[in-house]
Design a protein around this motif. Structure first.
Motif, PDB file in Angstrom:
ATOM      1  N   LYS A   1     -34.215 -61.498   2.736  1.00 58.57           N
ATOM      2  CA  LYS A   1     -34.393 -60.966   1.514  1.00 58.57           C
ATOM      3  C   LYS A   1     -35.112 -61.723   0.367  1.00 58.57           C
ATOM      4  O   LYS A   1     -36.175 -61.135  -0.174  1.00 58.57           O
ATOM      5  CB  LYS A   1     -33.014 -60.423   0.928  1.00 58.57           C
ATOM      6  CG  LYS A   1     -33.004 -59.655  -0.175  1.00 58.57           C
ATOM      7  CD  LYS A   1     -31.596 -59.165  -0.785  1.00 58.57           C
ATOM      8  CE  LYS A   1     -31.469 -58.371  -2.032  1.00 58.57           C
ATOM      9  NZ  LYS A   1     -30.073 -57.778  -2.228  1.00 58.57           N
ATOM     10  N   LEU A   9     -38.764 -61.740   1.377  1.00 57.49           N
ATOM     11  CA  LEU A   9     -39.431 -60.465   0.915  1.00 57.49           C
ATOM     12  C   LEU A   9     -39.758 -60.512  -0.465  1.00 57.49           C
ATOM     13  O   LEU A   9     -40.774 -59.865  -1.020  1.00 57.49           O
ATOM     14  CB  LEU A   9     -38.642 -59.210   1.669  1.00 57.49           C
ATOM     15  CG  LEU A   9     -38.555 -59.082   3.220  1.00 57.49           C
ATOM     16  CD1 LEU A   9     -37.872 -58.092   3.581  1.00 57.49           C
ATOM     17  CD2 LEU A   9     -40.101 -58.933   3.839  1.00 57.49           C
ATOM     18  N   LEU A  10     -38.706 -60.696  -1.212  1.00 56.50           N
ATOM     19  CA  LEU A  10     -38.930 -60.554  -2.780  1.00 56.50           C
ATOM     20  C   LEU A  10     -39.921 -61.356  -3.370  1.00 56.50           C
ATOM     21  O   LEU A  10     -40.620 -61.098  -4.073  1.00 56.50           O
ATOM     22  CB  LEU A  10     -37.218 -60.975  -3.226  1.00 56.50           C
ATOM     23  CG  LEU A  10     -36.431 -59.793  -3.443  1.00 56.50           C
ATOM     24  CD1 LEU A  10     -34.849 -60.315  -3.780  1.00 56.50           C
ATOM     25  CD2 LEU A  10     -36.915 -58.365  -4.159  1.00 56.50           C
ATOM     26  N   LYS A  19     -49.141 -59.835   2.626  1.00 54.80           N
ATOM     27  CA  LYS A  19     -48.080 -60.168   3.964  1.00 54.80           C
ATOM     28  C   LYS A  19     -46.934 -59.068   3.783  1.00 54.80           C
ATOM     29  O   LYS A  19     -46.066 -59.034   4.671  1.00 54.80           O
ATOM     30  CB  LYS A  19     -47.402 -61.451   3.420  1.00 54.80           C
ATOM     31  CG  LYS A  19     -48.603 -62.743   3.823  1.00 54.80           C
ATOM     32  CD  LYS A  19     -47.824 -64.050   3.833  1.00 54.80           C
ATOM     33  CE  LYS A  19     -48.648 -65.094   4.141  1.00 54.80           C
ATOM     34  NZ  LYS A  19     -47.937 -66.474   4.410  1.00 54.80           N
ATOM     35  N   PHE A  20     -47.009 -58.318   2.927  1.00 53.88           N
ATOM     36  CA  PHE A  20     -45.640 -57.182   2.525  1.00 53.88           C
ATOM     37  C   PHE A  20     -46.293 -55.845   3.287  1.00 53.88           C
ATOM     38  O   PHE A  20     -47.488 -55.407   2.898  1.00 53.88           O
ATOM     39  CB  PHE A  20     -45.245 -57.084   1.252  1.00 53.88           C
ATOM     40  CG  PHE A  20     -44.073 -56.092   1.069  1.00 53.88           C
ATOM     41  CD1 PHE A  20     -42.711 -56.737   1.170  1.00 53.88           C
ATOM     42  CD2 PHE A  20     -44.206 -54.831   0.910  1.00 53.88           C
ATOM     43  CE1 PHE A  20     -41.820 -55.933   1.217  1.00 53.88           C
ATOM     44  CE2 PHE A  20     -43.264 -54.158   0.784  1.00 53.88           C
ATOM     45  CZ  PHE A  20     -42.119 -54.424   0.955  1.00 53.88           C
ATOM     46  N   PRO A  56     -44.425 -52.001   3.303  1.00 51.87           N
ATOM     47  CA  PRO A  56     -43.126 -51.170   3.065  1.00 51.87           C
ATOM     48  C   PRO A  56     -42.329 -50.879   4.454  1.00 51.87           C
ATOM     49  O   PRO A  56     -41.111 -50.651   4.439  1.00 51.87           O
ATOM     50  CB  PRO A  56     -43.776 -49.738   2.714  1.00 51.87           C
ATOM     51  CG  PRO A  56     -45.152 -50.041   1.839  1.00 51.87           C
ATOM     52  CD  PRO A  56     -45.635 -51.434   2.754  1.00 51.87           C
ATOM     53  N   GLY A  57     -42.884 -50.783   5.484  1.00 55.89           N
ATOM     54  CA  GLY A  57     -42.166 -50.830   6.709  1.00 55.89           C
ATOM     55  C   GLY A  57     -41.313 -51.874   7.066  1.00 55.89           C
ATOM     56  O   GLY A  57     -40.268 -51.796   7.721  1.00 55.89           O
ATOM     57  N   VAL A  77     -39.042 -53.138   4.966  1.00 57.00           N
ATOM     58  CA  VAL A  77     -37.763 -52.683   4.432  1.00 57.00           C
ATOM     59  C   VAL A  77     -37.230 -51.676   5.507  1.00 57.00           C
ATOM     60  O   VAL A  77     -36.105 -51.841   5.600  1.00 57.00           O
ATOM     61  CB  VAL A  77     -37.886 -52.269   2.998  1.00 57.00           C
ATOM     62  CG1 VAL A  77     -36.682 -51.769   2.292  1.00 57.00           C
ATOM     63  CG2 VAL A  77     -38.767 -53.105   1.927  1.00 57.00           C
ATOM     64  N   ASP A  78     -37.961 -50.802   5.772  1.00 55.29           N
ATOM     65  CA  ASP A  78     -37.180 -49.894   6.739  1.00 55.29           C
ATOM     66  C   ASP A  78     -36.732 -50.532   8.046  1.00 55.29           C
ATOM     67  O   ASP A  78     -35.787 -50.414   8.541  1.00 55.29           O
ATOM     68  CB  ASP A  78     -38.205 -49.059   7.323  1.00 55.29           C
ATOM     69  CG  ASP A  78     -38.924 -48.191   6.099  1.00 55.29           C
ATOM     70  OD1 ASP A  78     -38.317 -48.150   5.029  1.00 55.29           O
ATOM     71  OD2 ASP A  78     -40.217 -47.870   6.355  1.00 55.29           O
ATOM     72  N   ARG A 117     -35.725 -53.717   7.990  1.00 56.38           N
ATOM     73  CA  ARG A 117     -34.604 -54.596   7.660  1.00 56.38           C
ATOM     74  C   ARG A 117     -33.438 -53.648   7.588  1.00 56.38           C
ATOM     75  O   ARG A 117     -32.114 -54.157   7.771  1.00 56.38           O
ATOM     76  CB  ARG A 117     -35.027 -54.985   6.017  1.00 56.38           C
ATOM     77  CG  ARG A 117     -33.562 -55.760   5.429  1.00 56.38           C
ATOM     78  CD  ARG A 117     -34.127 -56.475   4.370  1.00 56.38           C
ATOM     79  NE  ARG A 117     -32.988 -56.923   3.560  1.00 56.38           N
ATOM     80  CZ  ARG A 117     -32.385 -58.079   3.818  1.00 56.38           C
ATOM     81  NH1 ARG A 117     -32.652 -58.756   4.585  1.00 56.38           N
ATOM     82  NH2 ARG A 117     -31.410 -58.454   2.951  1.00 56.38           N
ATOM     83  N   ALA A 118     -33.453 -52.434   7.121  1.00 55.77           N
ATOM     84  CA  ALA A 118     -32.483 -51.431   7.276  1.00 55.77           C
ATOM     85  C   ALA A 118     -31.565 -51.222   8.567  1.00 55.77           C
ATOM     86  O   ALA A 118     -30.410 -50.945   8.514  1.00 55.77           O
ATOM     87  CB  ALA A 118     -32.707 -50.034   6.701  1.00 55.77           C
ATOM     88  N   TRP A 143     -31.237 -53.905  10.426  1.00 55.07           N
ATOM     89  CA  TRP A 143     -30.661 -55.567  10.753  1.00 55.07           C
ATOM     90  C   TRP A 143     -29.888 -55.317  11.919  1.00 55.07           C
ATOM     91  O   TRP A 143     -29.840 -56.302  12.716  1.00 55.07           O
ATOM     92  CB  TRP A 143     -30.392 -56.223   9.518  1.00 55.07           C
ATOM     93  CG  TRP A 143     -30.169 -57.643   9.619  1.00 55.07           C
ATOM     94  CD1 TRP A 143     -28.933 -58.359  10.045  1.00 55.07           C
ATOM     95  CD2 TRP A 143     -31.263 -58.563   9.434  1.00 55.07           C
ATOM     96  NE1 TRP A 143     -29.198 -59.583  10.309  1.00 55.07           N
ATOM     97  CE2 TRP A 143     -30.513 -60.107   9.821  1.00 55.07           C
ATOM     98  CE3 TRP A 143     -32.517 -58.637   9.116  1.00 55.07           C
ATOM     99  CZ2 TRP A 143     -31.081 -61.161   9.655  1.00 55.07           C
ATOM    100  CZ3 TRP A 143     -33.107 -59.914   9.180  1.00 55.07           C
ATOM    101  CH2 TRP A 143     -32.572 -61.095   9.311  1.00 55.07           C
TER     102      TRP A 143
END
Lengths: 285, 285
Positions: B187, B190-191, B202-203, B205-206, B208-209, B211-212, B214
């Protein structure tokens, strides 16, 4: 870079007009005023900036699907093509390098035009491609050894220029370096390889046969440089008797090349605040 | 290496039996007792020996046309697969590396068995191949996302073991590393990517998906590690919350792997004295 670590890479450009390699010293340090210790410090400093620029090139590879660099290294045996790859290219992320060493062509390669295998080894967008030898062998050893007819070699100079212009139009920044080593220095380096059993693998009896043709090779280089020095992709001649200088010069050239490409970090194509909120809200059990 | 710089890589081997990733800390430094500064000194020291060993591997490529190394890097987003390539693999001659990052398969790749694209990316003799993600994605994301049926995934564990045994029989030394990063550390990373415009590229949006999911990924890793930990190619789990430690651990693993290969410099297949005499006698005009 600090003032004392600057390198003026314009000093490396091949002068226009007829090429006389004997007029270009092999043991000089054009463009740099410091000694070996200063040169090593400059290499470390330039290396950091180079790594940063290379990361920008790499970062942009999915946004600008054409920009890439091709470094062509030519030079007699022991001139340090491998050393430059280890010491200068070794300063950047290896993931962004595409390195290709061209040896004697395979039977399959011989069935095609001399540029066929070259085209197959070109770097993709975002990469720094490195050729250890190249299509120039097809006008160098081919001229010296008579592997192709004079008429064919004449045609190739023009084909090479056309090919390189096509590459540039396609987004490739072409950097051509001749590592210019002296005949005496080559002898010292070959003897060193023979003296040290850990270096025997780098020696090939054919190296002595090639060395016997030194004047013919120098002449072939002069003609090739002259005929293929064009505005889209000019030649740089790197004095190569001092390894520290040679490594520094190529790193500085790459640095300046990338700096001139005005590489920007790609702009986010997502909503940064929304992604941050989504990430903050996510609870992992 | 000095005594204080030693790294005991046996501490990284996956323990036999059922795998419980929660029992393996992500922020530890197993096998190494020093702090970050000592770790960076150890990396520089190990790096020099690693570069020497890699040169031996490379030197032998025409004498033993099979020996090569394959480093497989797996881990969640931000675990540092790219960082390891830059910082640990960056210590050796880039000419001897073959690096391949596996993304979502292309339409052509999807027309083949999941190992097809893997086989195409294998290193040739003398190279260290590096996979940034690998055939393990086909039992990780495929399990979590249901891209393949449970029966198919069951078959794949065995196919993977068979495949890796075949590689080993073929002269490939396989080193499998899971970079084990904590959910909190991910986290933070990513932040950081979101906070810095120079890191936006390097980021995705996928990320975060993913990470959900995990816990599901951790479970998929546990099963994959357990099912594919075999004597020919065991898993190493690298605590990855400390970047300096992670880079050091992978470099130390590669170092020990190459050291165990007992790499000798190739013996000259020419008459050294005769070549020296020939070289000495040669006069360049």
């Amino acid at each position: 870079m600090g003032d004392d670590l600057t390198f003026d890479t314009t000093a490396l450009a091949l002068p226009p007009g007829p090429v006389d390699l004997t007029a270009l010293p092999t043991d000089g340090t054009p463009g740099f005023t410091g000694d070996k210790a200063a040169g090593e410090a400059a290499l470390a400093s330039i290396g950091q900036e180079l790594a940063d620029l290379q990361e920008r090139l790499w970062a942009g590879r999915e946004h600008d699907a054409s920009r890439r660099v091709l470094l062509i290294l030519q030079g007699m045996d022991t001139s340090g093509k491998g050393g430059v790859i280890r010491k200068s290219l070794g300063l950047v992320d290896p993931q962004g390098l595409k390195i290709k060493a061209f040896k004697a062509p395979t039977p399959e390669e011989l069935e095609h035009d001399f540029l066929w295998r070259i085209r197959q080894a070109l770097p993709d967008a975002g990469y720094i491609g490195v050729f250890d030898r190249s299509h120039y062998e097809d006008v160098l050893i081919h001229r010296v050894r008579g592997y192709s007819s004079p008429e064919e070699i004449e045609r190739r100079y023009d084909q090479i220029v056309d090919f390189e212009q096509e590459l540039v139009a396609d987004g490739v920044t072409v950097v051509k370096c001749m590592l210019h080593v002296g005949a005496d220095e080559q002898k010292k380096r070959l003897l060193k390889r023979l003296d040290n059993p850990e270096k025997h693998w780098k020696f090939n009896p054919g190296d002595v046969d090639e060395r016997a043709l030194w004047p013919q090779y120098q002449r072939a280089y002069e003609i090739a440089l002259e005929r293929t020095h064009h505005p889209d992709a000019g030649w740089f001649v790197i004095p190569a008797d001092h390894k520290w200088y040679r490594n520094l010069a190529v790193a500085a050239l790459l640095h300046d090349t990338l700096a001139r490409m005005d590489l920007r970090w790609p702009v986010a194509d997502f909503d940064v605040a929304a992604e941050r909120a989504r990430l903050e809200a996510l609870v992992i059990e």
